[in-house]
Scaffold this active site. Structure first.
Site, PDB file in Angstrom:
ATOM      1  N   GLN A  79       0.855  -1.182   0.000  1.00 14.69           N
ATOM      2  CA  GLN A  79       0.000   0.000   0.000  1.00 14.69           C
ATOM      3  C   GLN A  79       0.895   1.238   0.000  1.00 14.69           C
ATOM      4  OE1 GLN A  79      -2.082   1.639   3.553  1.00 14.69           O
ATOM      5  NE2 GLN A  79      -3.961   0.972   2.526  1.00 14.69           N
ATOM      6  N   TYR A 109      -5.042  11.066   4.727  1.00 13.33           N
ATOM      7  CA  TYR A 109      -3.677  11.264   4.247  1.00 13.33           C
ATOM      8  C   TYR A 109      -3.721  12.090   2.962  1.00 13.33           C
ATOM      9  CZ  TYR A 109      -2.666   7.883   7.881  1.00 13.33           C
ATOM     10  OH  TYR A 109      -2.581   7.262   9.096  1.00 13.33           O
TER      11      TYR A 109
END
Length: 793
Positions: free
Chosen positions: A513, A594
């Site tokens: 990821q 994020y």
């Protein structure tokens, strides 16, 4: 103590009233009797009166009911075996009277597009609401309860002064709750369907769900018998369908006739009847508190749960049992009301979560109409998550096996162990080890900890093991302990881990990821203070807009066009390294606040240039990064995207926008969408609960037409099987269960007796593929059971 002397039932897992040790000679019953006022003569209020009077015959109990004793609304009432067990222990006289009138059945019929599917083994019991009230009226009179019909209760303030306890059982429109709204702080939520309570003069042979697809939209019938010659019929549809069909212009008789015509097949051409029936919208009632002084809310006044998972009467009766028990057990009214709320609130909250899932399933029924008939039926039966794959396998193995065959499960294979293909990668089962930040890297380099952590979970049998969020730059770290892929040394360390997985756990895929912390960076390790700034060594943050994550936190710099290009190139460079490191799948992290997530949410993106404003503009930079990464990621290897489908905050990403985001990534080549929620803003208010994020994945899967990975408090293999077989998810990602048990998937196979190709025990571990034998913990059963009332022991 004899069961006829006031004992209350033991509480089970769902919180029915506890057993009380009170005896006629104990201090608890020696207290002075309470003068009790009960507002509302529905089942909850009446049963409370029965219990309180039975436990203390000299207690004064008065019930006010504005209607006549033979007035009633609605038709049938459904009670569970659990609730009946509580009634049987607390008052055998009421139980015996109920038993004489109950209609029982086991089957559920689901009729959709001319096909009827039947599932059995469910066990329902119902009777007429009017008969229930008659039984409770008779019992109240026998015990000496003062019943006042056609009488408005005095103002709650007056009752609170004149009585020791005031029980407000005055329903969903409670005037007591409204009187003390500042204390109870109620929250009422209206929903999107209209429904009407009707009845038929014959008994259905099962609980029925009939789906009608009309020119105006989809409508549904919920029906069940409540007497040998009568059935309850509820007709429900979305508000816009109701208006399009003209129901808003029909009177009661016309609505009743129209419903009978629409569902003529289910009714065998017979008519429906009404009883002051009106179309209404269900409202969920939640209160911050259930008591104020000596006034306590009970039943619908305190909470409501949608009729599609059972009767509100059930909850009200269970409230009465708990309240009576607490009043006997506790030394003061205040302590009793506190104990009552502490006991019932978690049970009610769980029920309301299930009810919400059920009502939303019916609100969005059109989403599932194209499912194969058996899978549609399974989806309907498991909609609330109270009934699961394992429940149905035990209740009705034949039905469950037919659904599994339709789905494509090989014989003896649970749904979770069926393979799933993403581009050139075939996963041997549907279990994913979810990305979990470990904060244990040094200078971004994964070490022995990561090898053991990820290697253990790969050996544990999951189809796909995901790394934590791997940062694309030093500035893009969350903490100093975050792993990265921005140097060659880091890539070499990751290669060591992927080589181990491929060599020692063949058949298990490992994915990476990639992400950038954005405004949530430069913080301490999680166990040192999650999201707290570093005491020293902070680095500057960047974000779509100069908004700190937490008040008083570091203000990030708004990214310029040139910096956006730099960030995009950091992602592509990291993707190159990930490919050379041997990862099988790449996930782009666009969730949890994020950097890329910060562009998607209107709460964190306040830009006025081409990268902010409309949803399409907010999508622009994440899509540019996706396209750049996809261009360098090997064509045969899949790429997924993790998104936050809601911000759990007012003004955040809407469900419709989440579907549009998923659809856009799919159009750009995403092979699946990993559907998470929240963590975008610090003041979020998530609605936690079992599998609480799965409905967002379900919606995206059906409306965006893209495979999805469901996450969020999925904790059992039964949950995984249920979600997969119902068509709500294609893969299920679990985090904490894999921290608790690295071999979670292997153990799930062993517990289900599965030994096929969907999971393979490593050769050195095969001796452990059977649950170890333990010593017996059960003792010999007693040969005689003495009745509780025997006094000669």
């Amino acid at each position: 103590m004899s069961s006829t002397q006031g004992g209350l039932p033991a509480s089970g897992a769902r919180g029915t009233a506890r057993a009380t040790s009170t005896t006629p000679h104990s201090p608890a019953t020696a207290r002075r009797p309470l003068r009790t006022a009960i507002i509302g003569g529905g089942p909850g209020g009446l049963y409370t009166a029965v219990l309180l009077k039975r436990l203390a015959p000299d207690r004064e109990v008065t019930v006010w009911e504005r209607n006549a004793p033979d007035d009633t609304f609605g038709f049938g009432v459904v009670l569970s075996d659990e609730t009946l067990g509580g009634i049987e222990h607390a008052d055998p006289a009421v139980y015996a009277a109920l038993q004489a009138d109950f209609v029982r059945w086991d089957d559920i019929h689901i009729t959709h597009r001319g096909t009827r599917r039947t599932s059995t083994g469910h066990g329902f019991a119902a009777l007429g609401r009017r008969r229930l009230l008659e039984i409770l009226h008779d019992r109240c009179r026998t015990l000496g309860v003062d019943l006042r019909f056609r009488a408005e209760a005095p103002h709650p303030d007056r009752l609170a002064r004149e009585y020791d306890l005031v029980v407000a059982a005055d329903g969903v429109h409670s005037t007591t709750r409204a009187t003390y709204r500042d204390a109870f702080r109620p929250r009422l939520t209206a929903h999107r369907c209209r429904y009407i309570w009707l009845a038929a003069d014959f008994a259905f042979d099962a609980f029925r769900f009939d789906i009608a697809e009309t020119e105006h939209g989809v409508m549904q019938l919920h029906g069940y018998p409540y007497a040998p010659d009568a059935s309850t019929v509820i007709v429900e549809m979305r508000e816009e369908v109701w208006k399009a069909a003209g129901f808003d212009e029909l009177d009661e008789a016309e609505s009743t006739a129209r419903c009978a015509k629409i569902f003529t097949d289910a009714l065998g051409g017979r008519p429906l009847k009404s009883n002051k029936s009106a179309w209404t919208t269900f409202r969920t009632v939640v209160n911050a508190r259930w008591s104020h002084g000596n006034v306590v809310l009970l039943g619908d006044a305190a909470h409501t749960a949608h009729f599609s998972i059972g009767s509100g009467t059930k909850l009200a009766v269970e409230d009465a049992l708990a309240l009576a028990a607490c009043l006997e057990e506790q030394p003061t009214v205040d302590e009793a009301l506190t104990a009552y709320e502490e006991e019932r609130r978690p049970v009610v909250a769980s029920t309301q979560r299930a009810a919400k899932a059920s009502l939303e399933w019916f609100e969005d029924l059109s989403r599932y109409l194209d499912q194969p008939p058996r899978r549609f039926a399974f989806n309907l039966l498991t909609r609330s998550r109270r009934v699961t794959h394992d429940n149905l396998r035990l209740r009705d193995p034949r039905f469950t096996e037919s659904v599994e065959r339709e789905f494509g499960c090989p014989p003896g294979t649970p749904p979770m162990f069926t393979p799933f293909r993403l581009r050139g990668l075939t996963l041997r089962n549907r279990v994913v080890v979810s990305p979990m930040d470990m904060y244990s890297a040094t200078d971004g380099v994964p070490g022995d900890f990561h090898l053991v952590h990820l290697g253990a979970r790969a050996l544990g049998g999951a189809g796909l093991v995901m790394t934590e969020m791997v940062c694309v730059s030093e500035q893009g770290r969350i903490t100093p302990g975050c792993a990265g892929l921005y140097t060659g040394r880091q890539a070499e360390a990751w290669r060591r881990i992927t080589d181990f997985v491929h060599a020692q756990a063949p058949g298990t895929a490992i994915g990476v990821q990639l992400g950038h912390s954005g405004r949530k960076g430069s913080t301490r390790l999680m166990w040192e203070g999650m999201d707290e700034p570093l005491p020293e060594g902070n680095w500057p943050l960047v974000a779509p807009s100069p908004l700190p994550y937490r008040p008083g936190g570091q203000v990030p710099r708004e990214l310029t066009r040139a910096q956006l290009t730099d960030v995009r190139e950091q992602f592509t460079a990291a993707a190159h390294r990930a490919a050379r490191a041997g990862f099988d799948l790449l996930e782009l992290h666009c969730a949890h606040g994020y950097l890329l997530s910060g562009f998607l949410s209107p709460l964190t993106n306040r830009r006025t240039d081409a990268y902010g404003g409309s949803p399409e503009k907010r999508l622009r930079f994440p899509l540019e990064v996706f396209d750049a990464v996809r261009a360098v990621w090997p064509e045969d290897r899949p790429m997924t995207v993790r998104v936050s489908a809601t911000d759990w905050a007012e003004g955040g990403t809407s469900p419709e926008e989440a579907v549009a985001i998923a659809r856009a990534f799919a159009a750009h080549g995403a092979d699946a969408v990993d559907v998470s929620t929240g963590q975008v803003v610090a003041d979020e208010r998530p609605e936690f609960g079992r599998s609480y994020q799965a409905p967002f994945a379900d919606r995206i899967r059906h409306e965006a037409g893209v495979p999805v990975i469901a996450v969020g408090a999925i904790s059992s293999w039964d949950d995984v099987n249920s979600l997969i077989l119902a068509g709500r998810a294609d893969l299920c990602a679990l985090a904490r269960p894999h921290l608790y048990d690295p071999h979670w998937t292997l153990h799930a196979a062993a517990e289900q007796g599965y030994e096929g190709p969907g999971v393979v025990w490593p050769a050195p571990y095969r001796a452990g593929s059977r649950r170890p034998v333990t010593g017996r913990t059960d003792g010999p059963r007693p040969r005689l059971t003495l009745h509780a009332g025997r006094q000669d022991v």
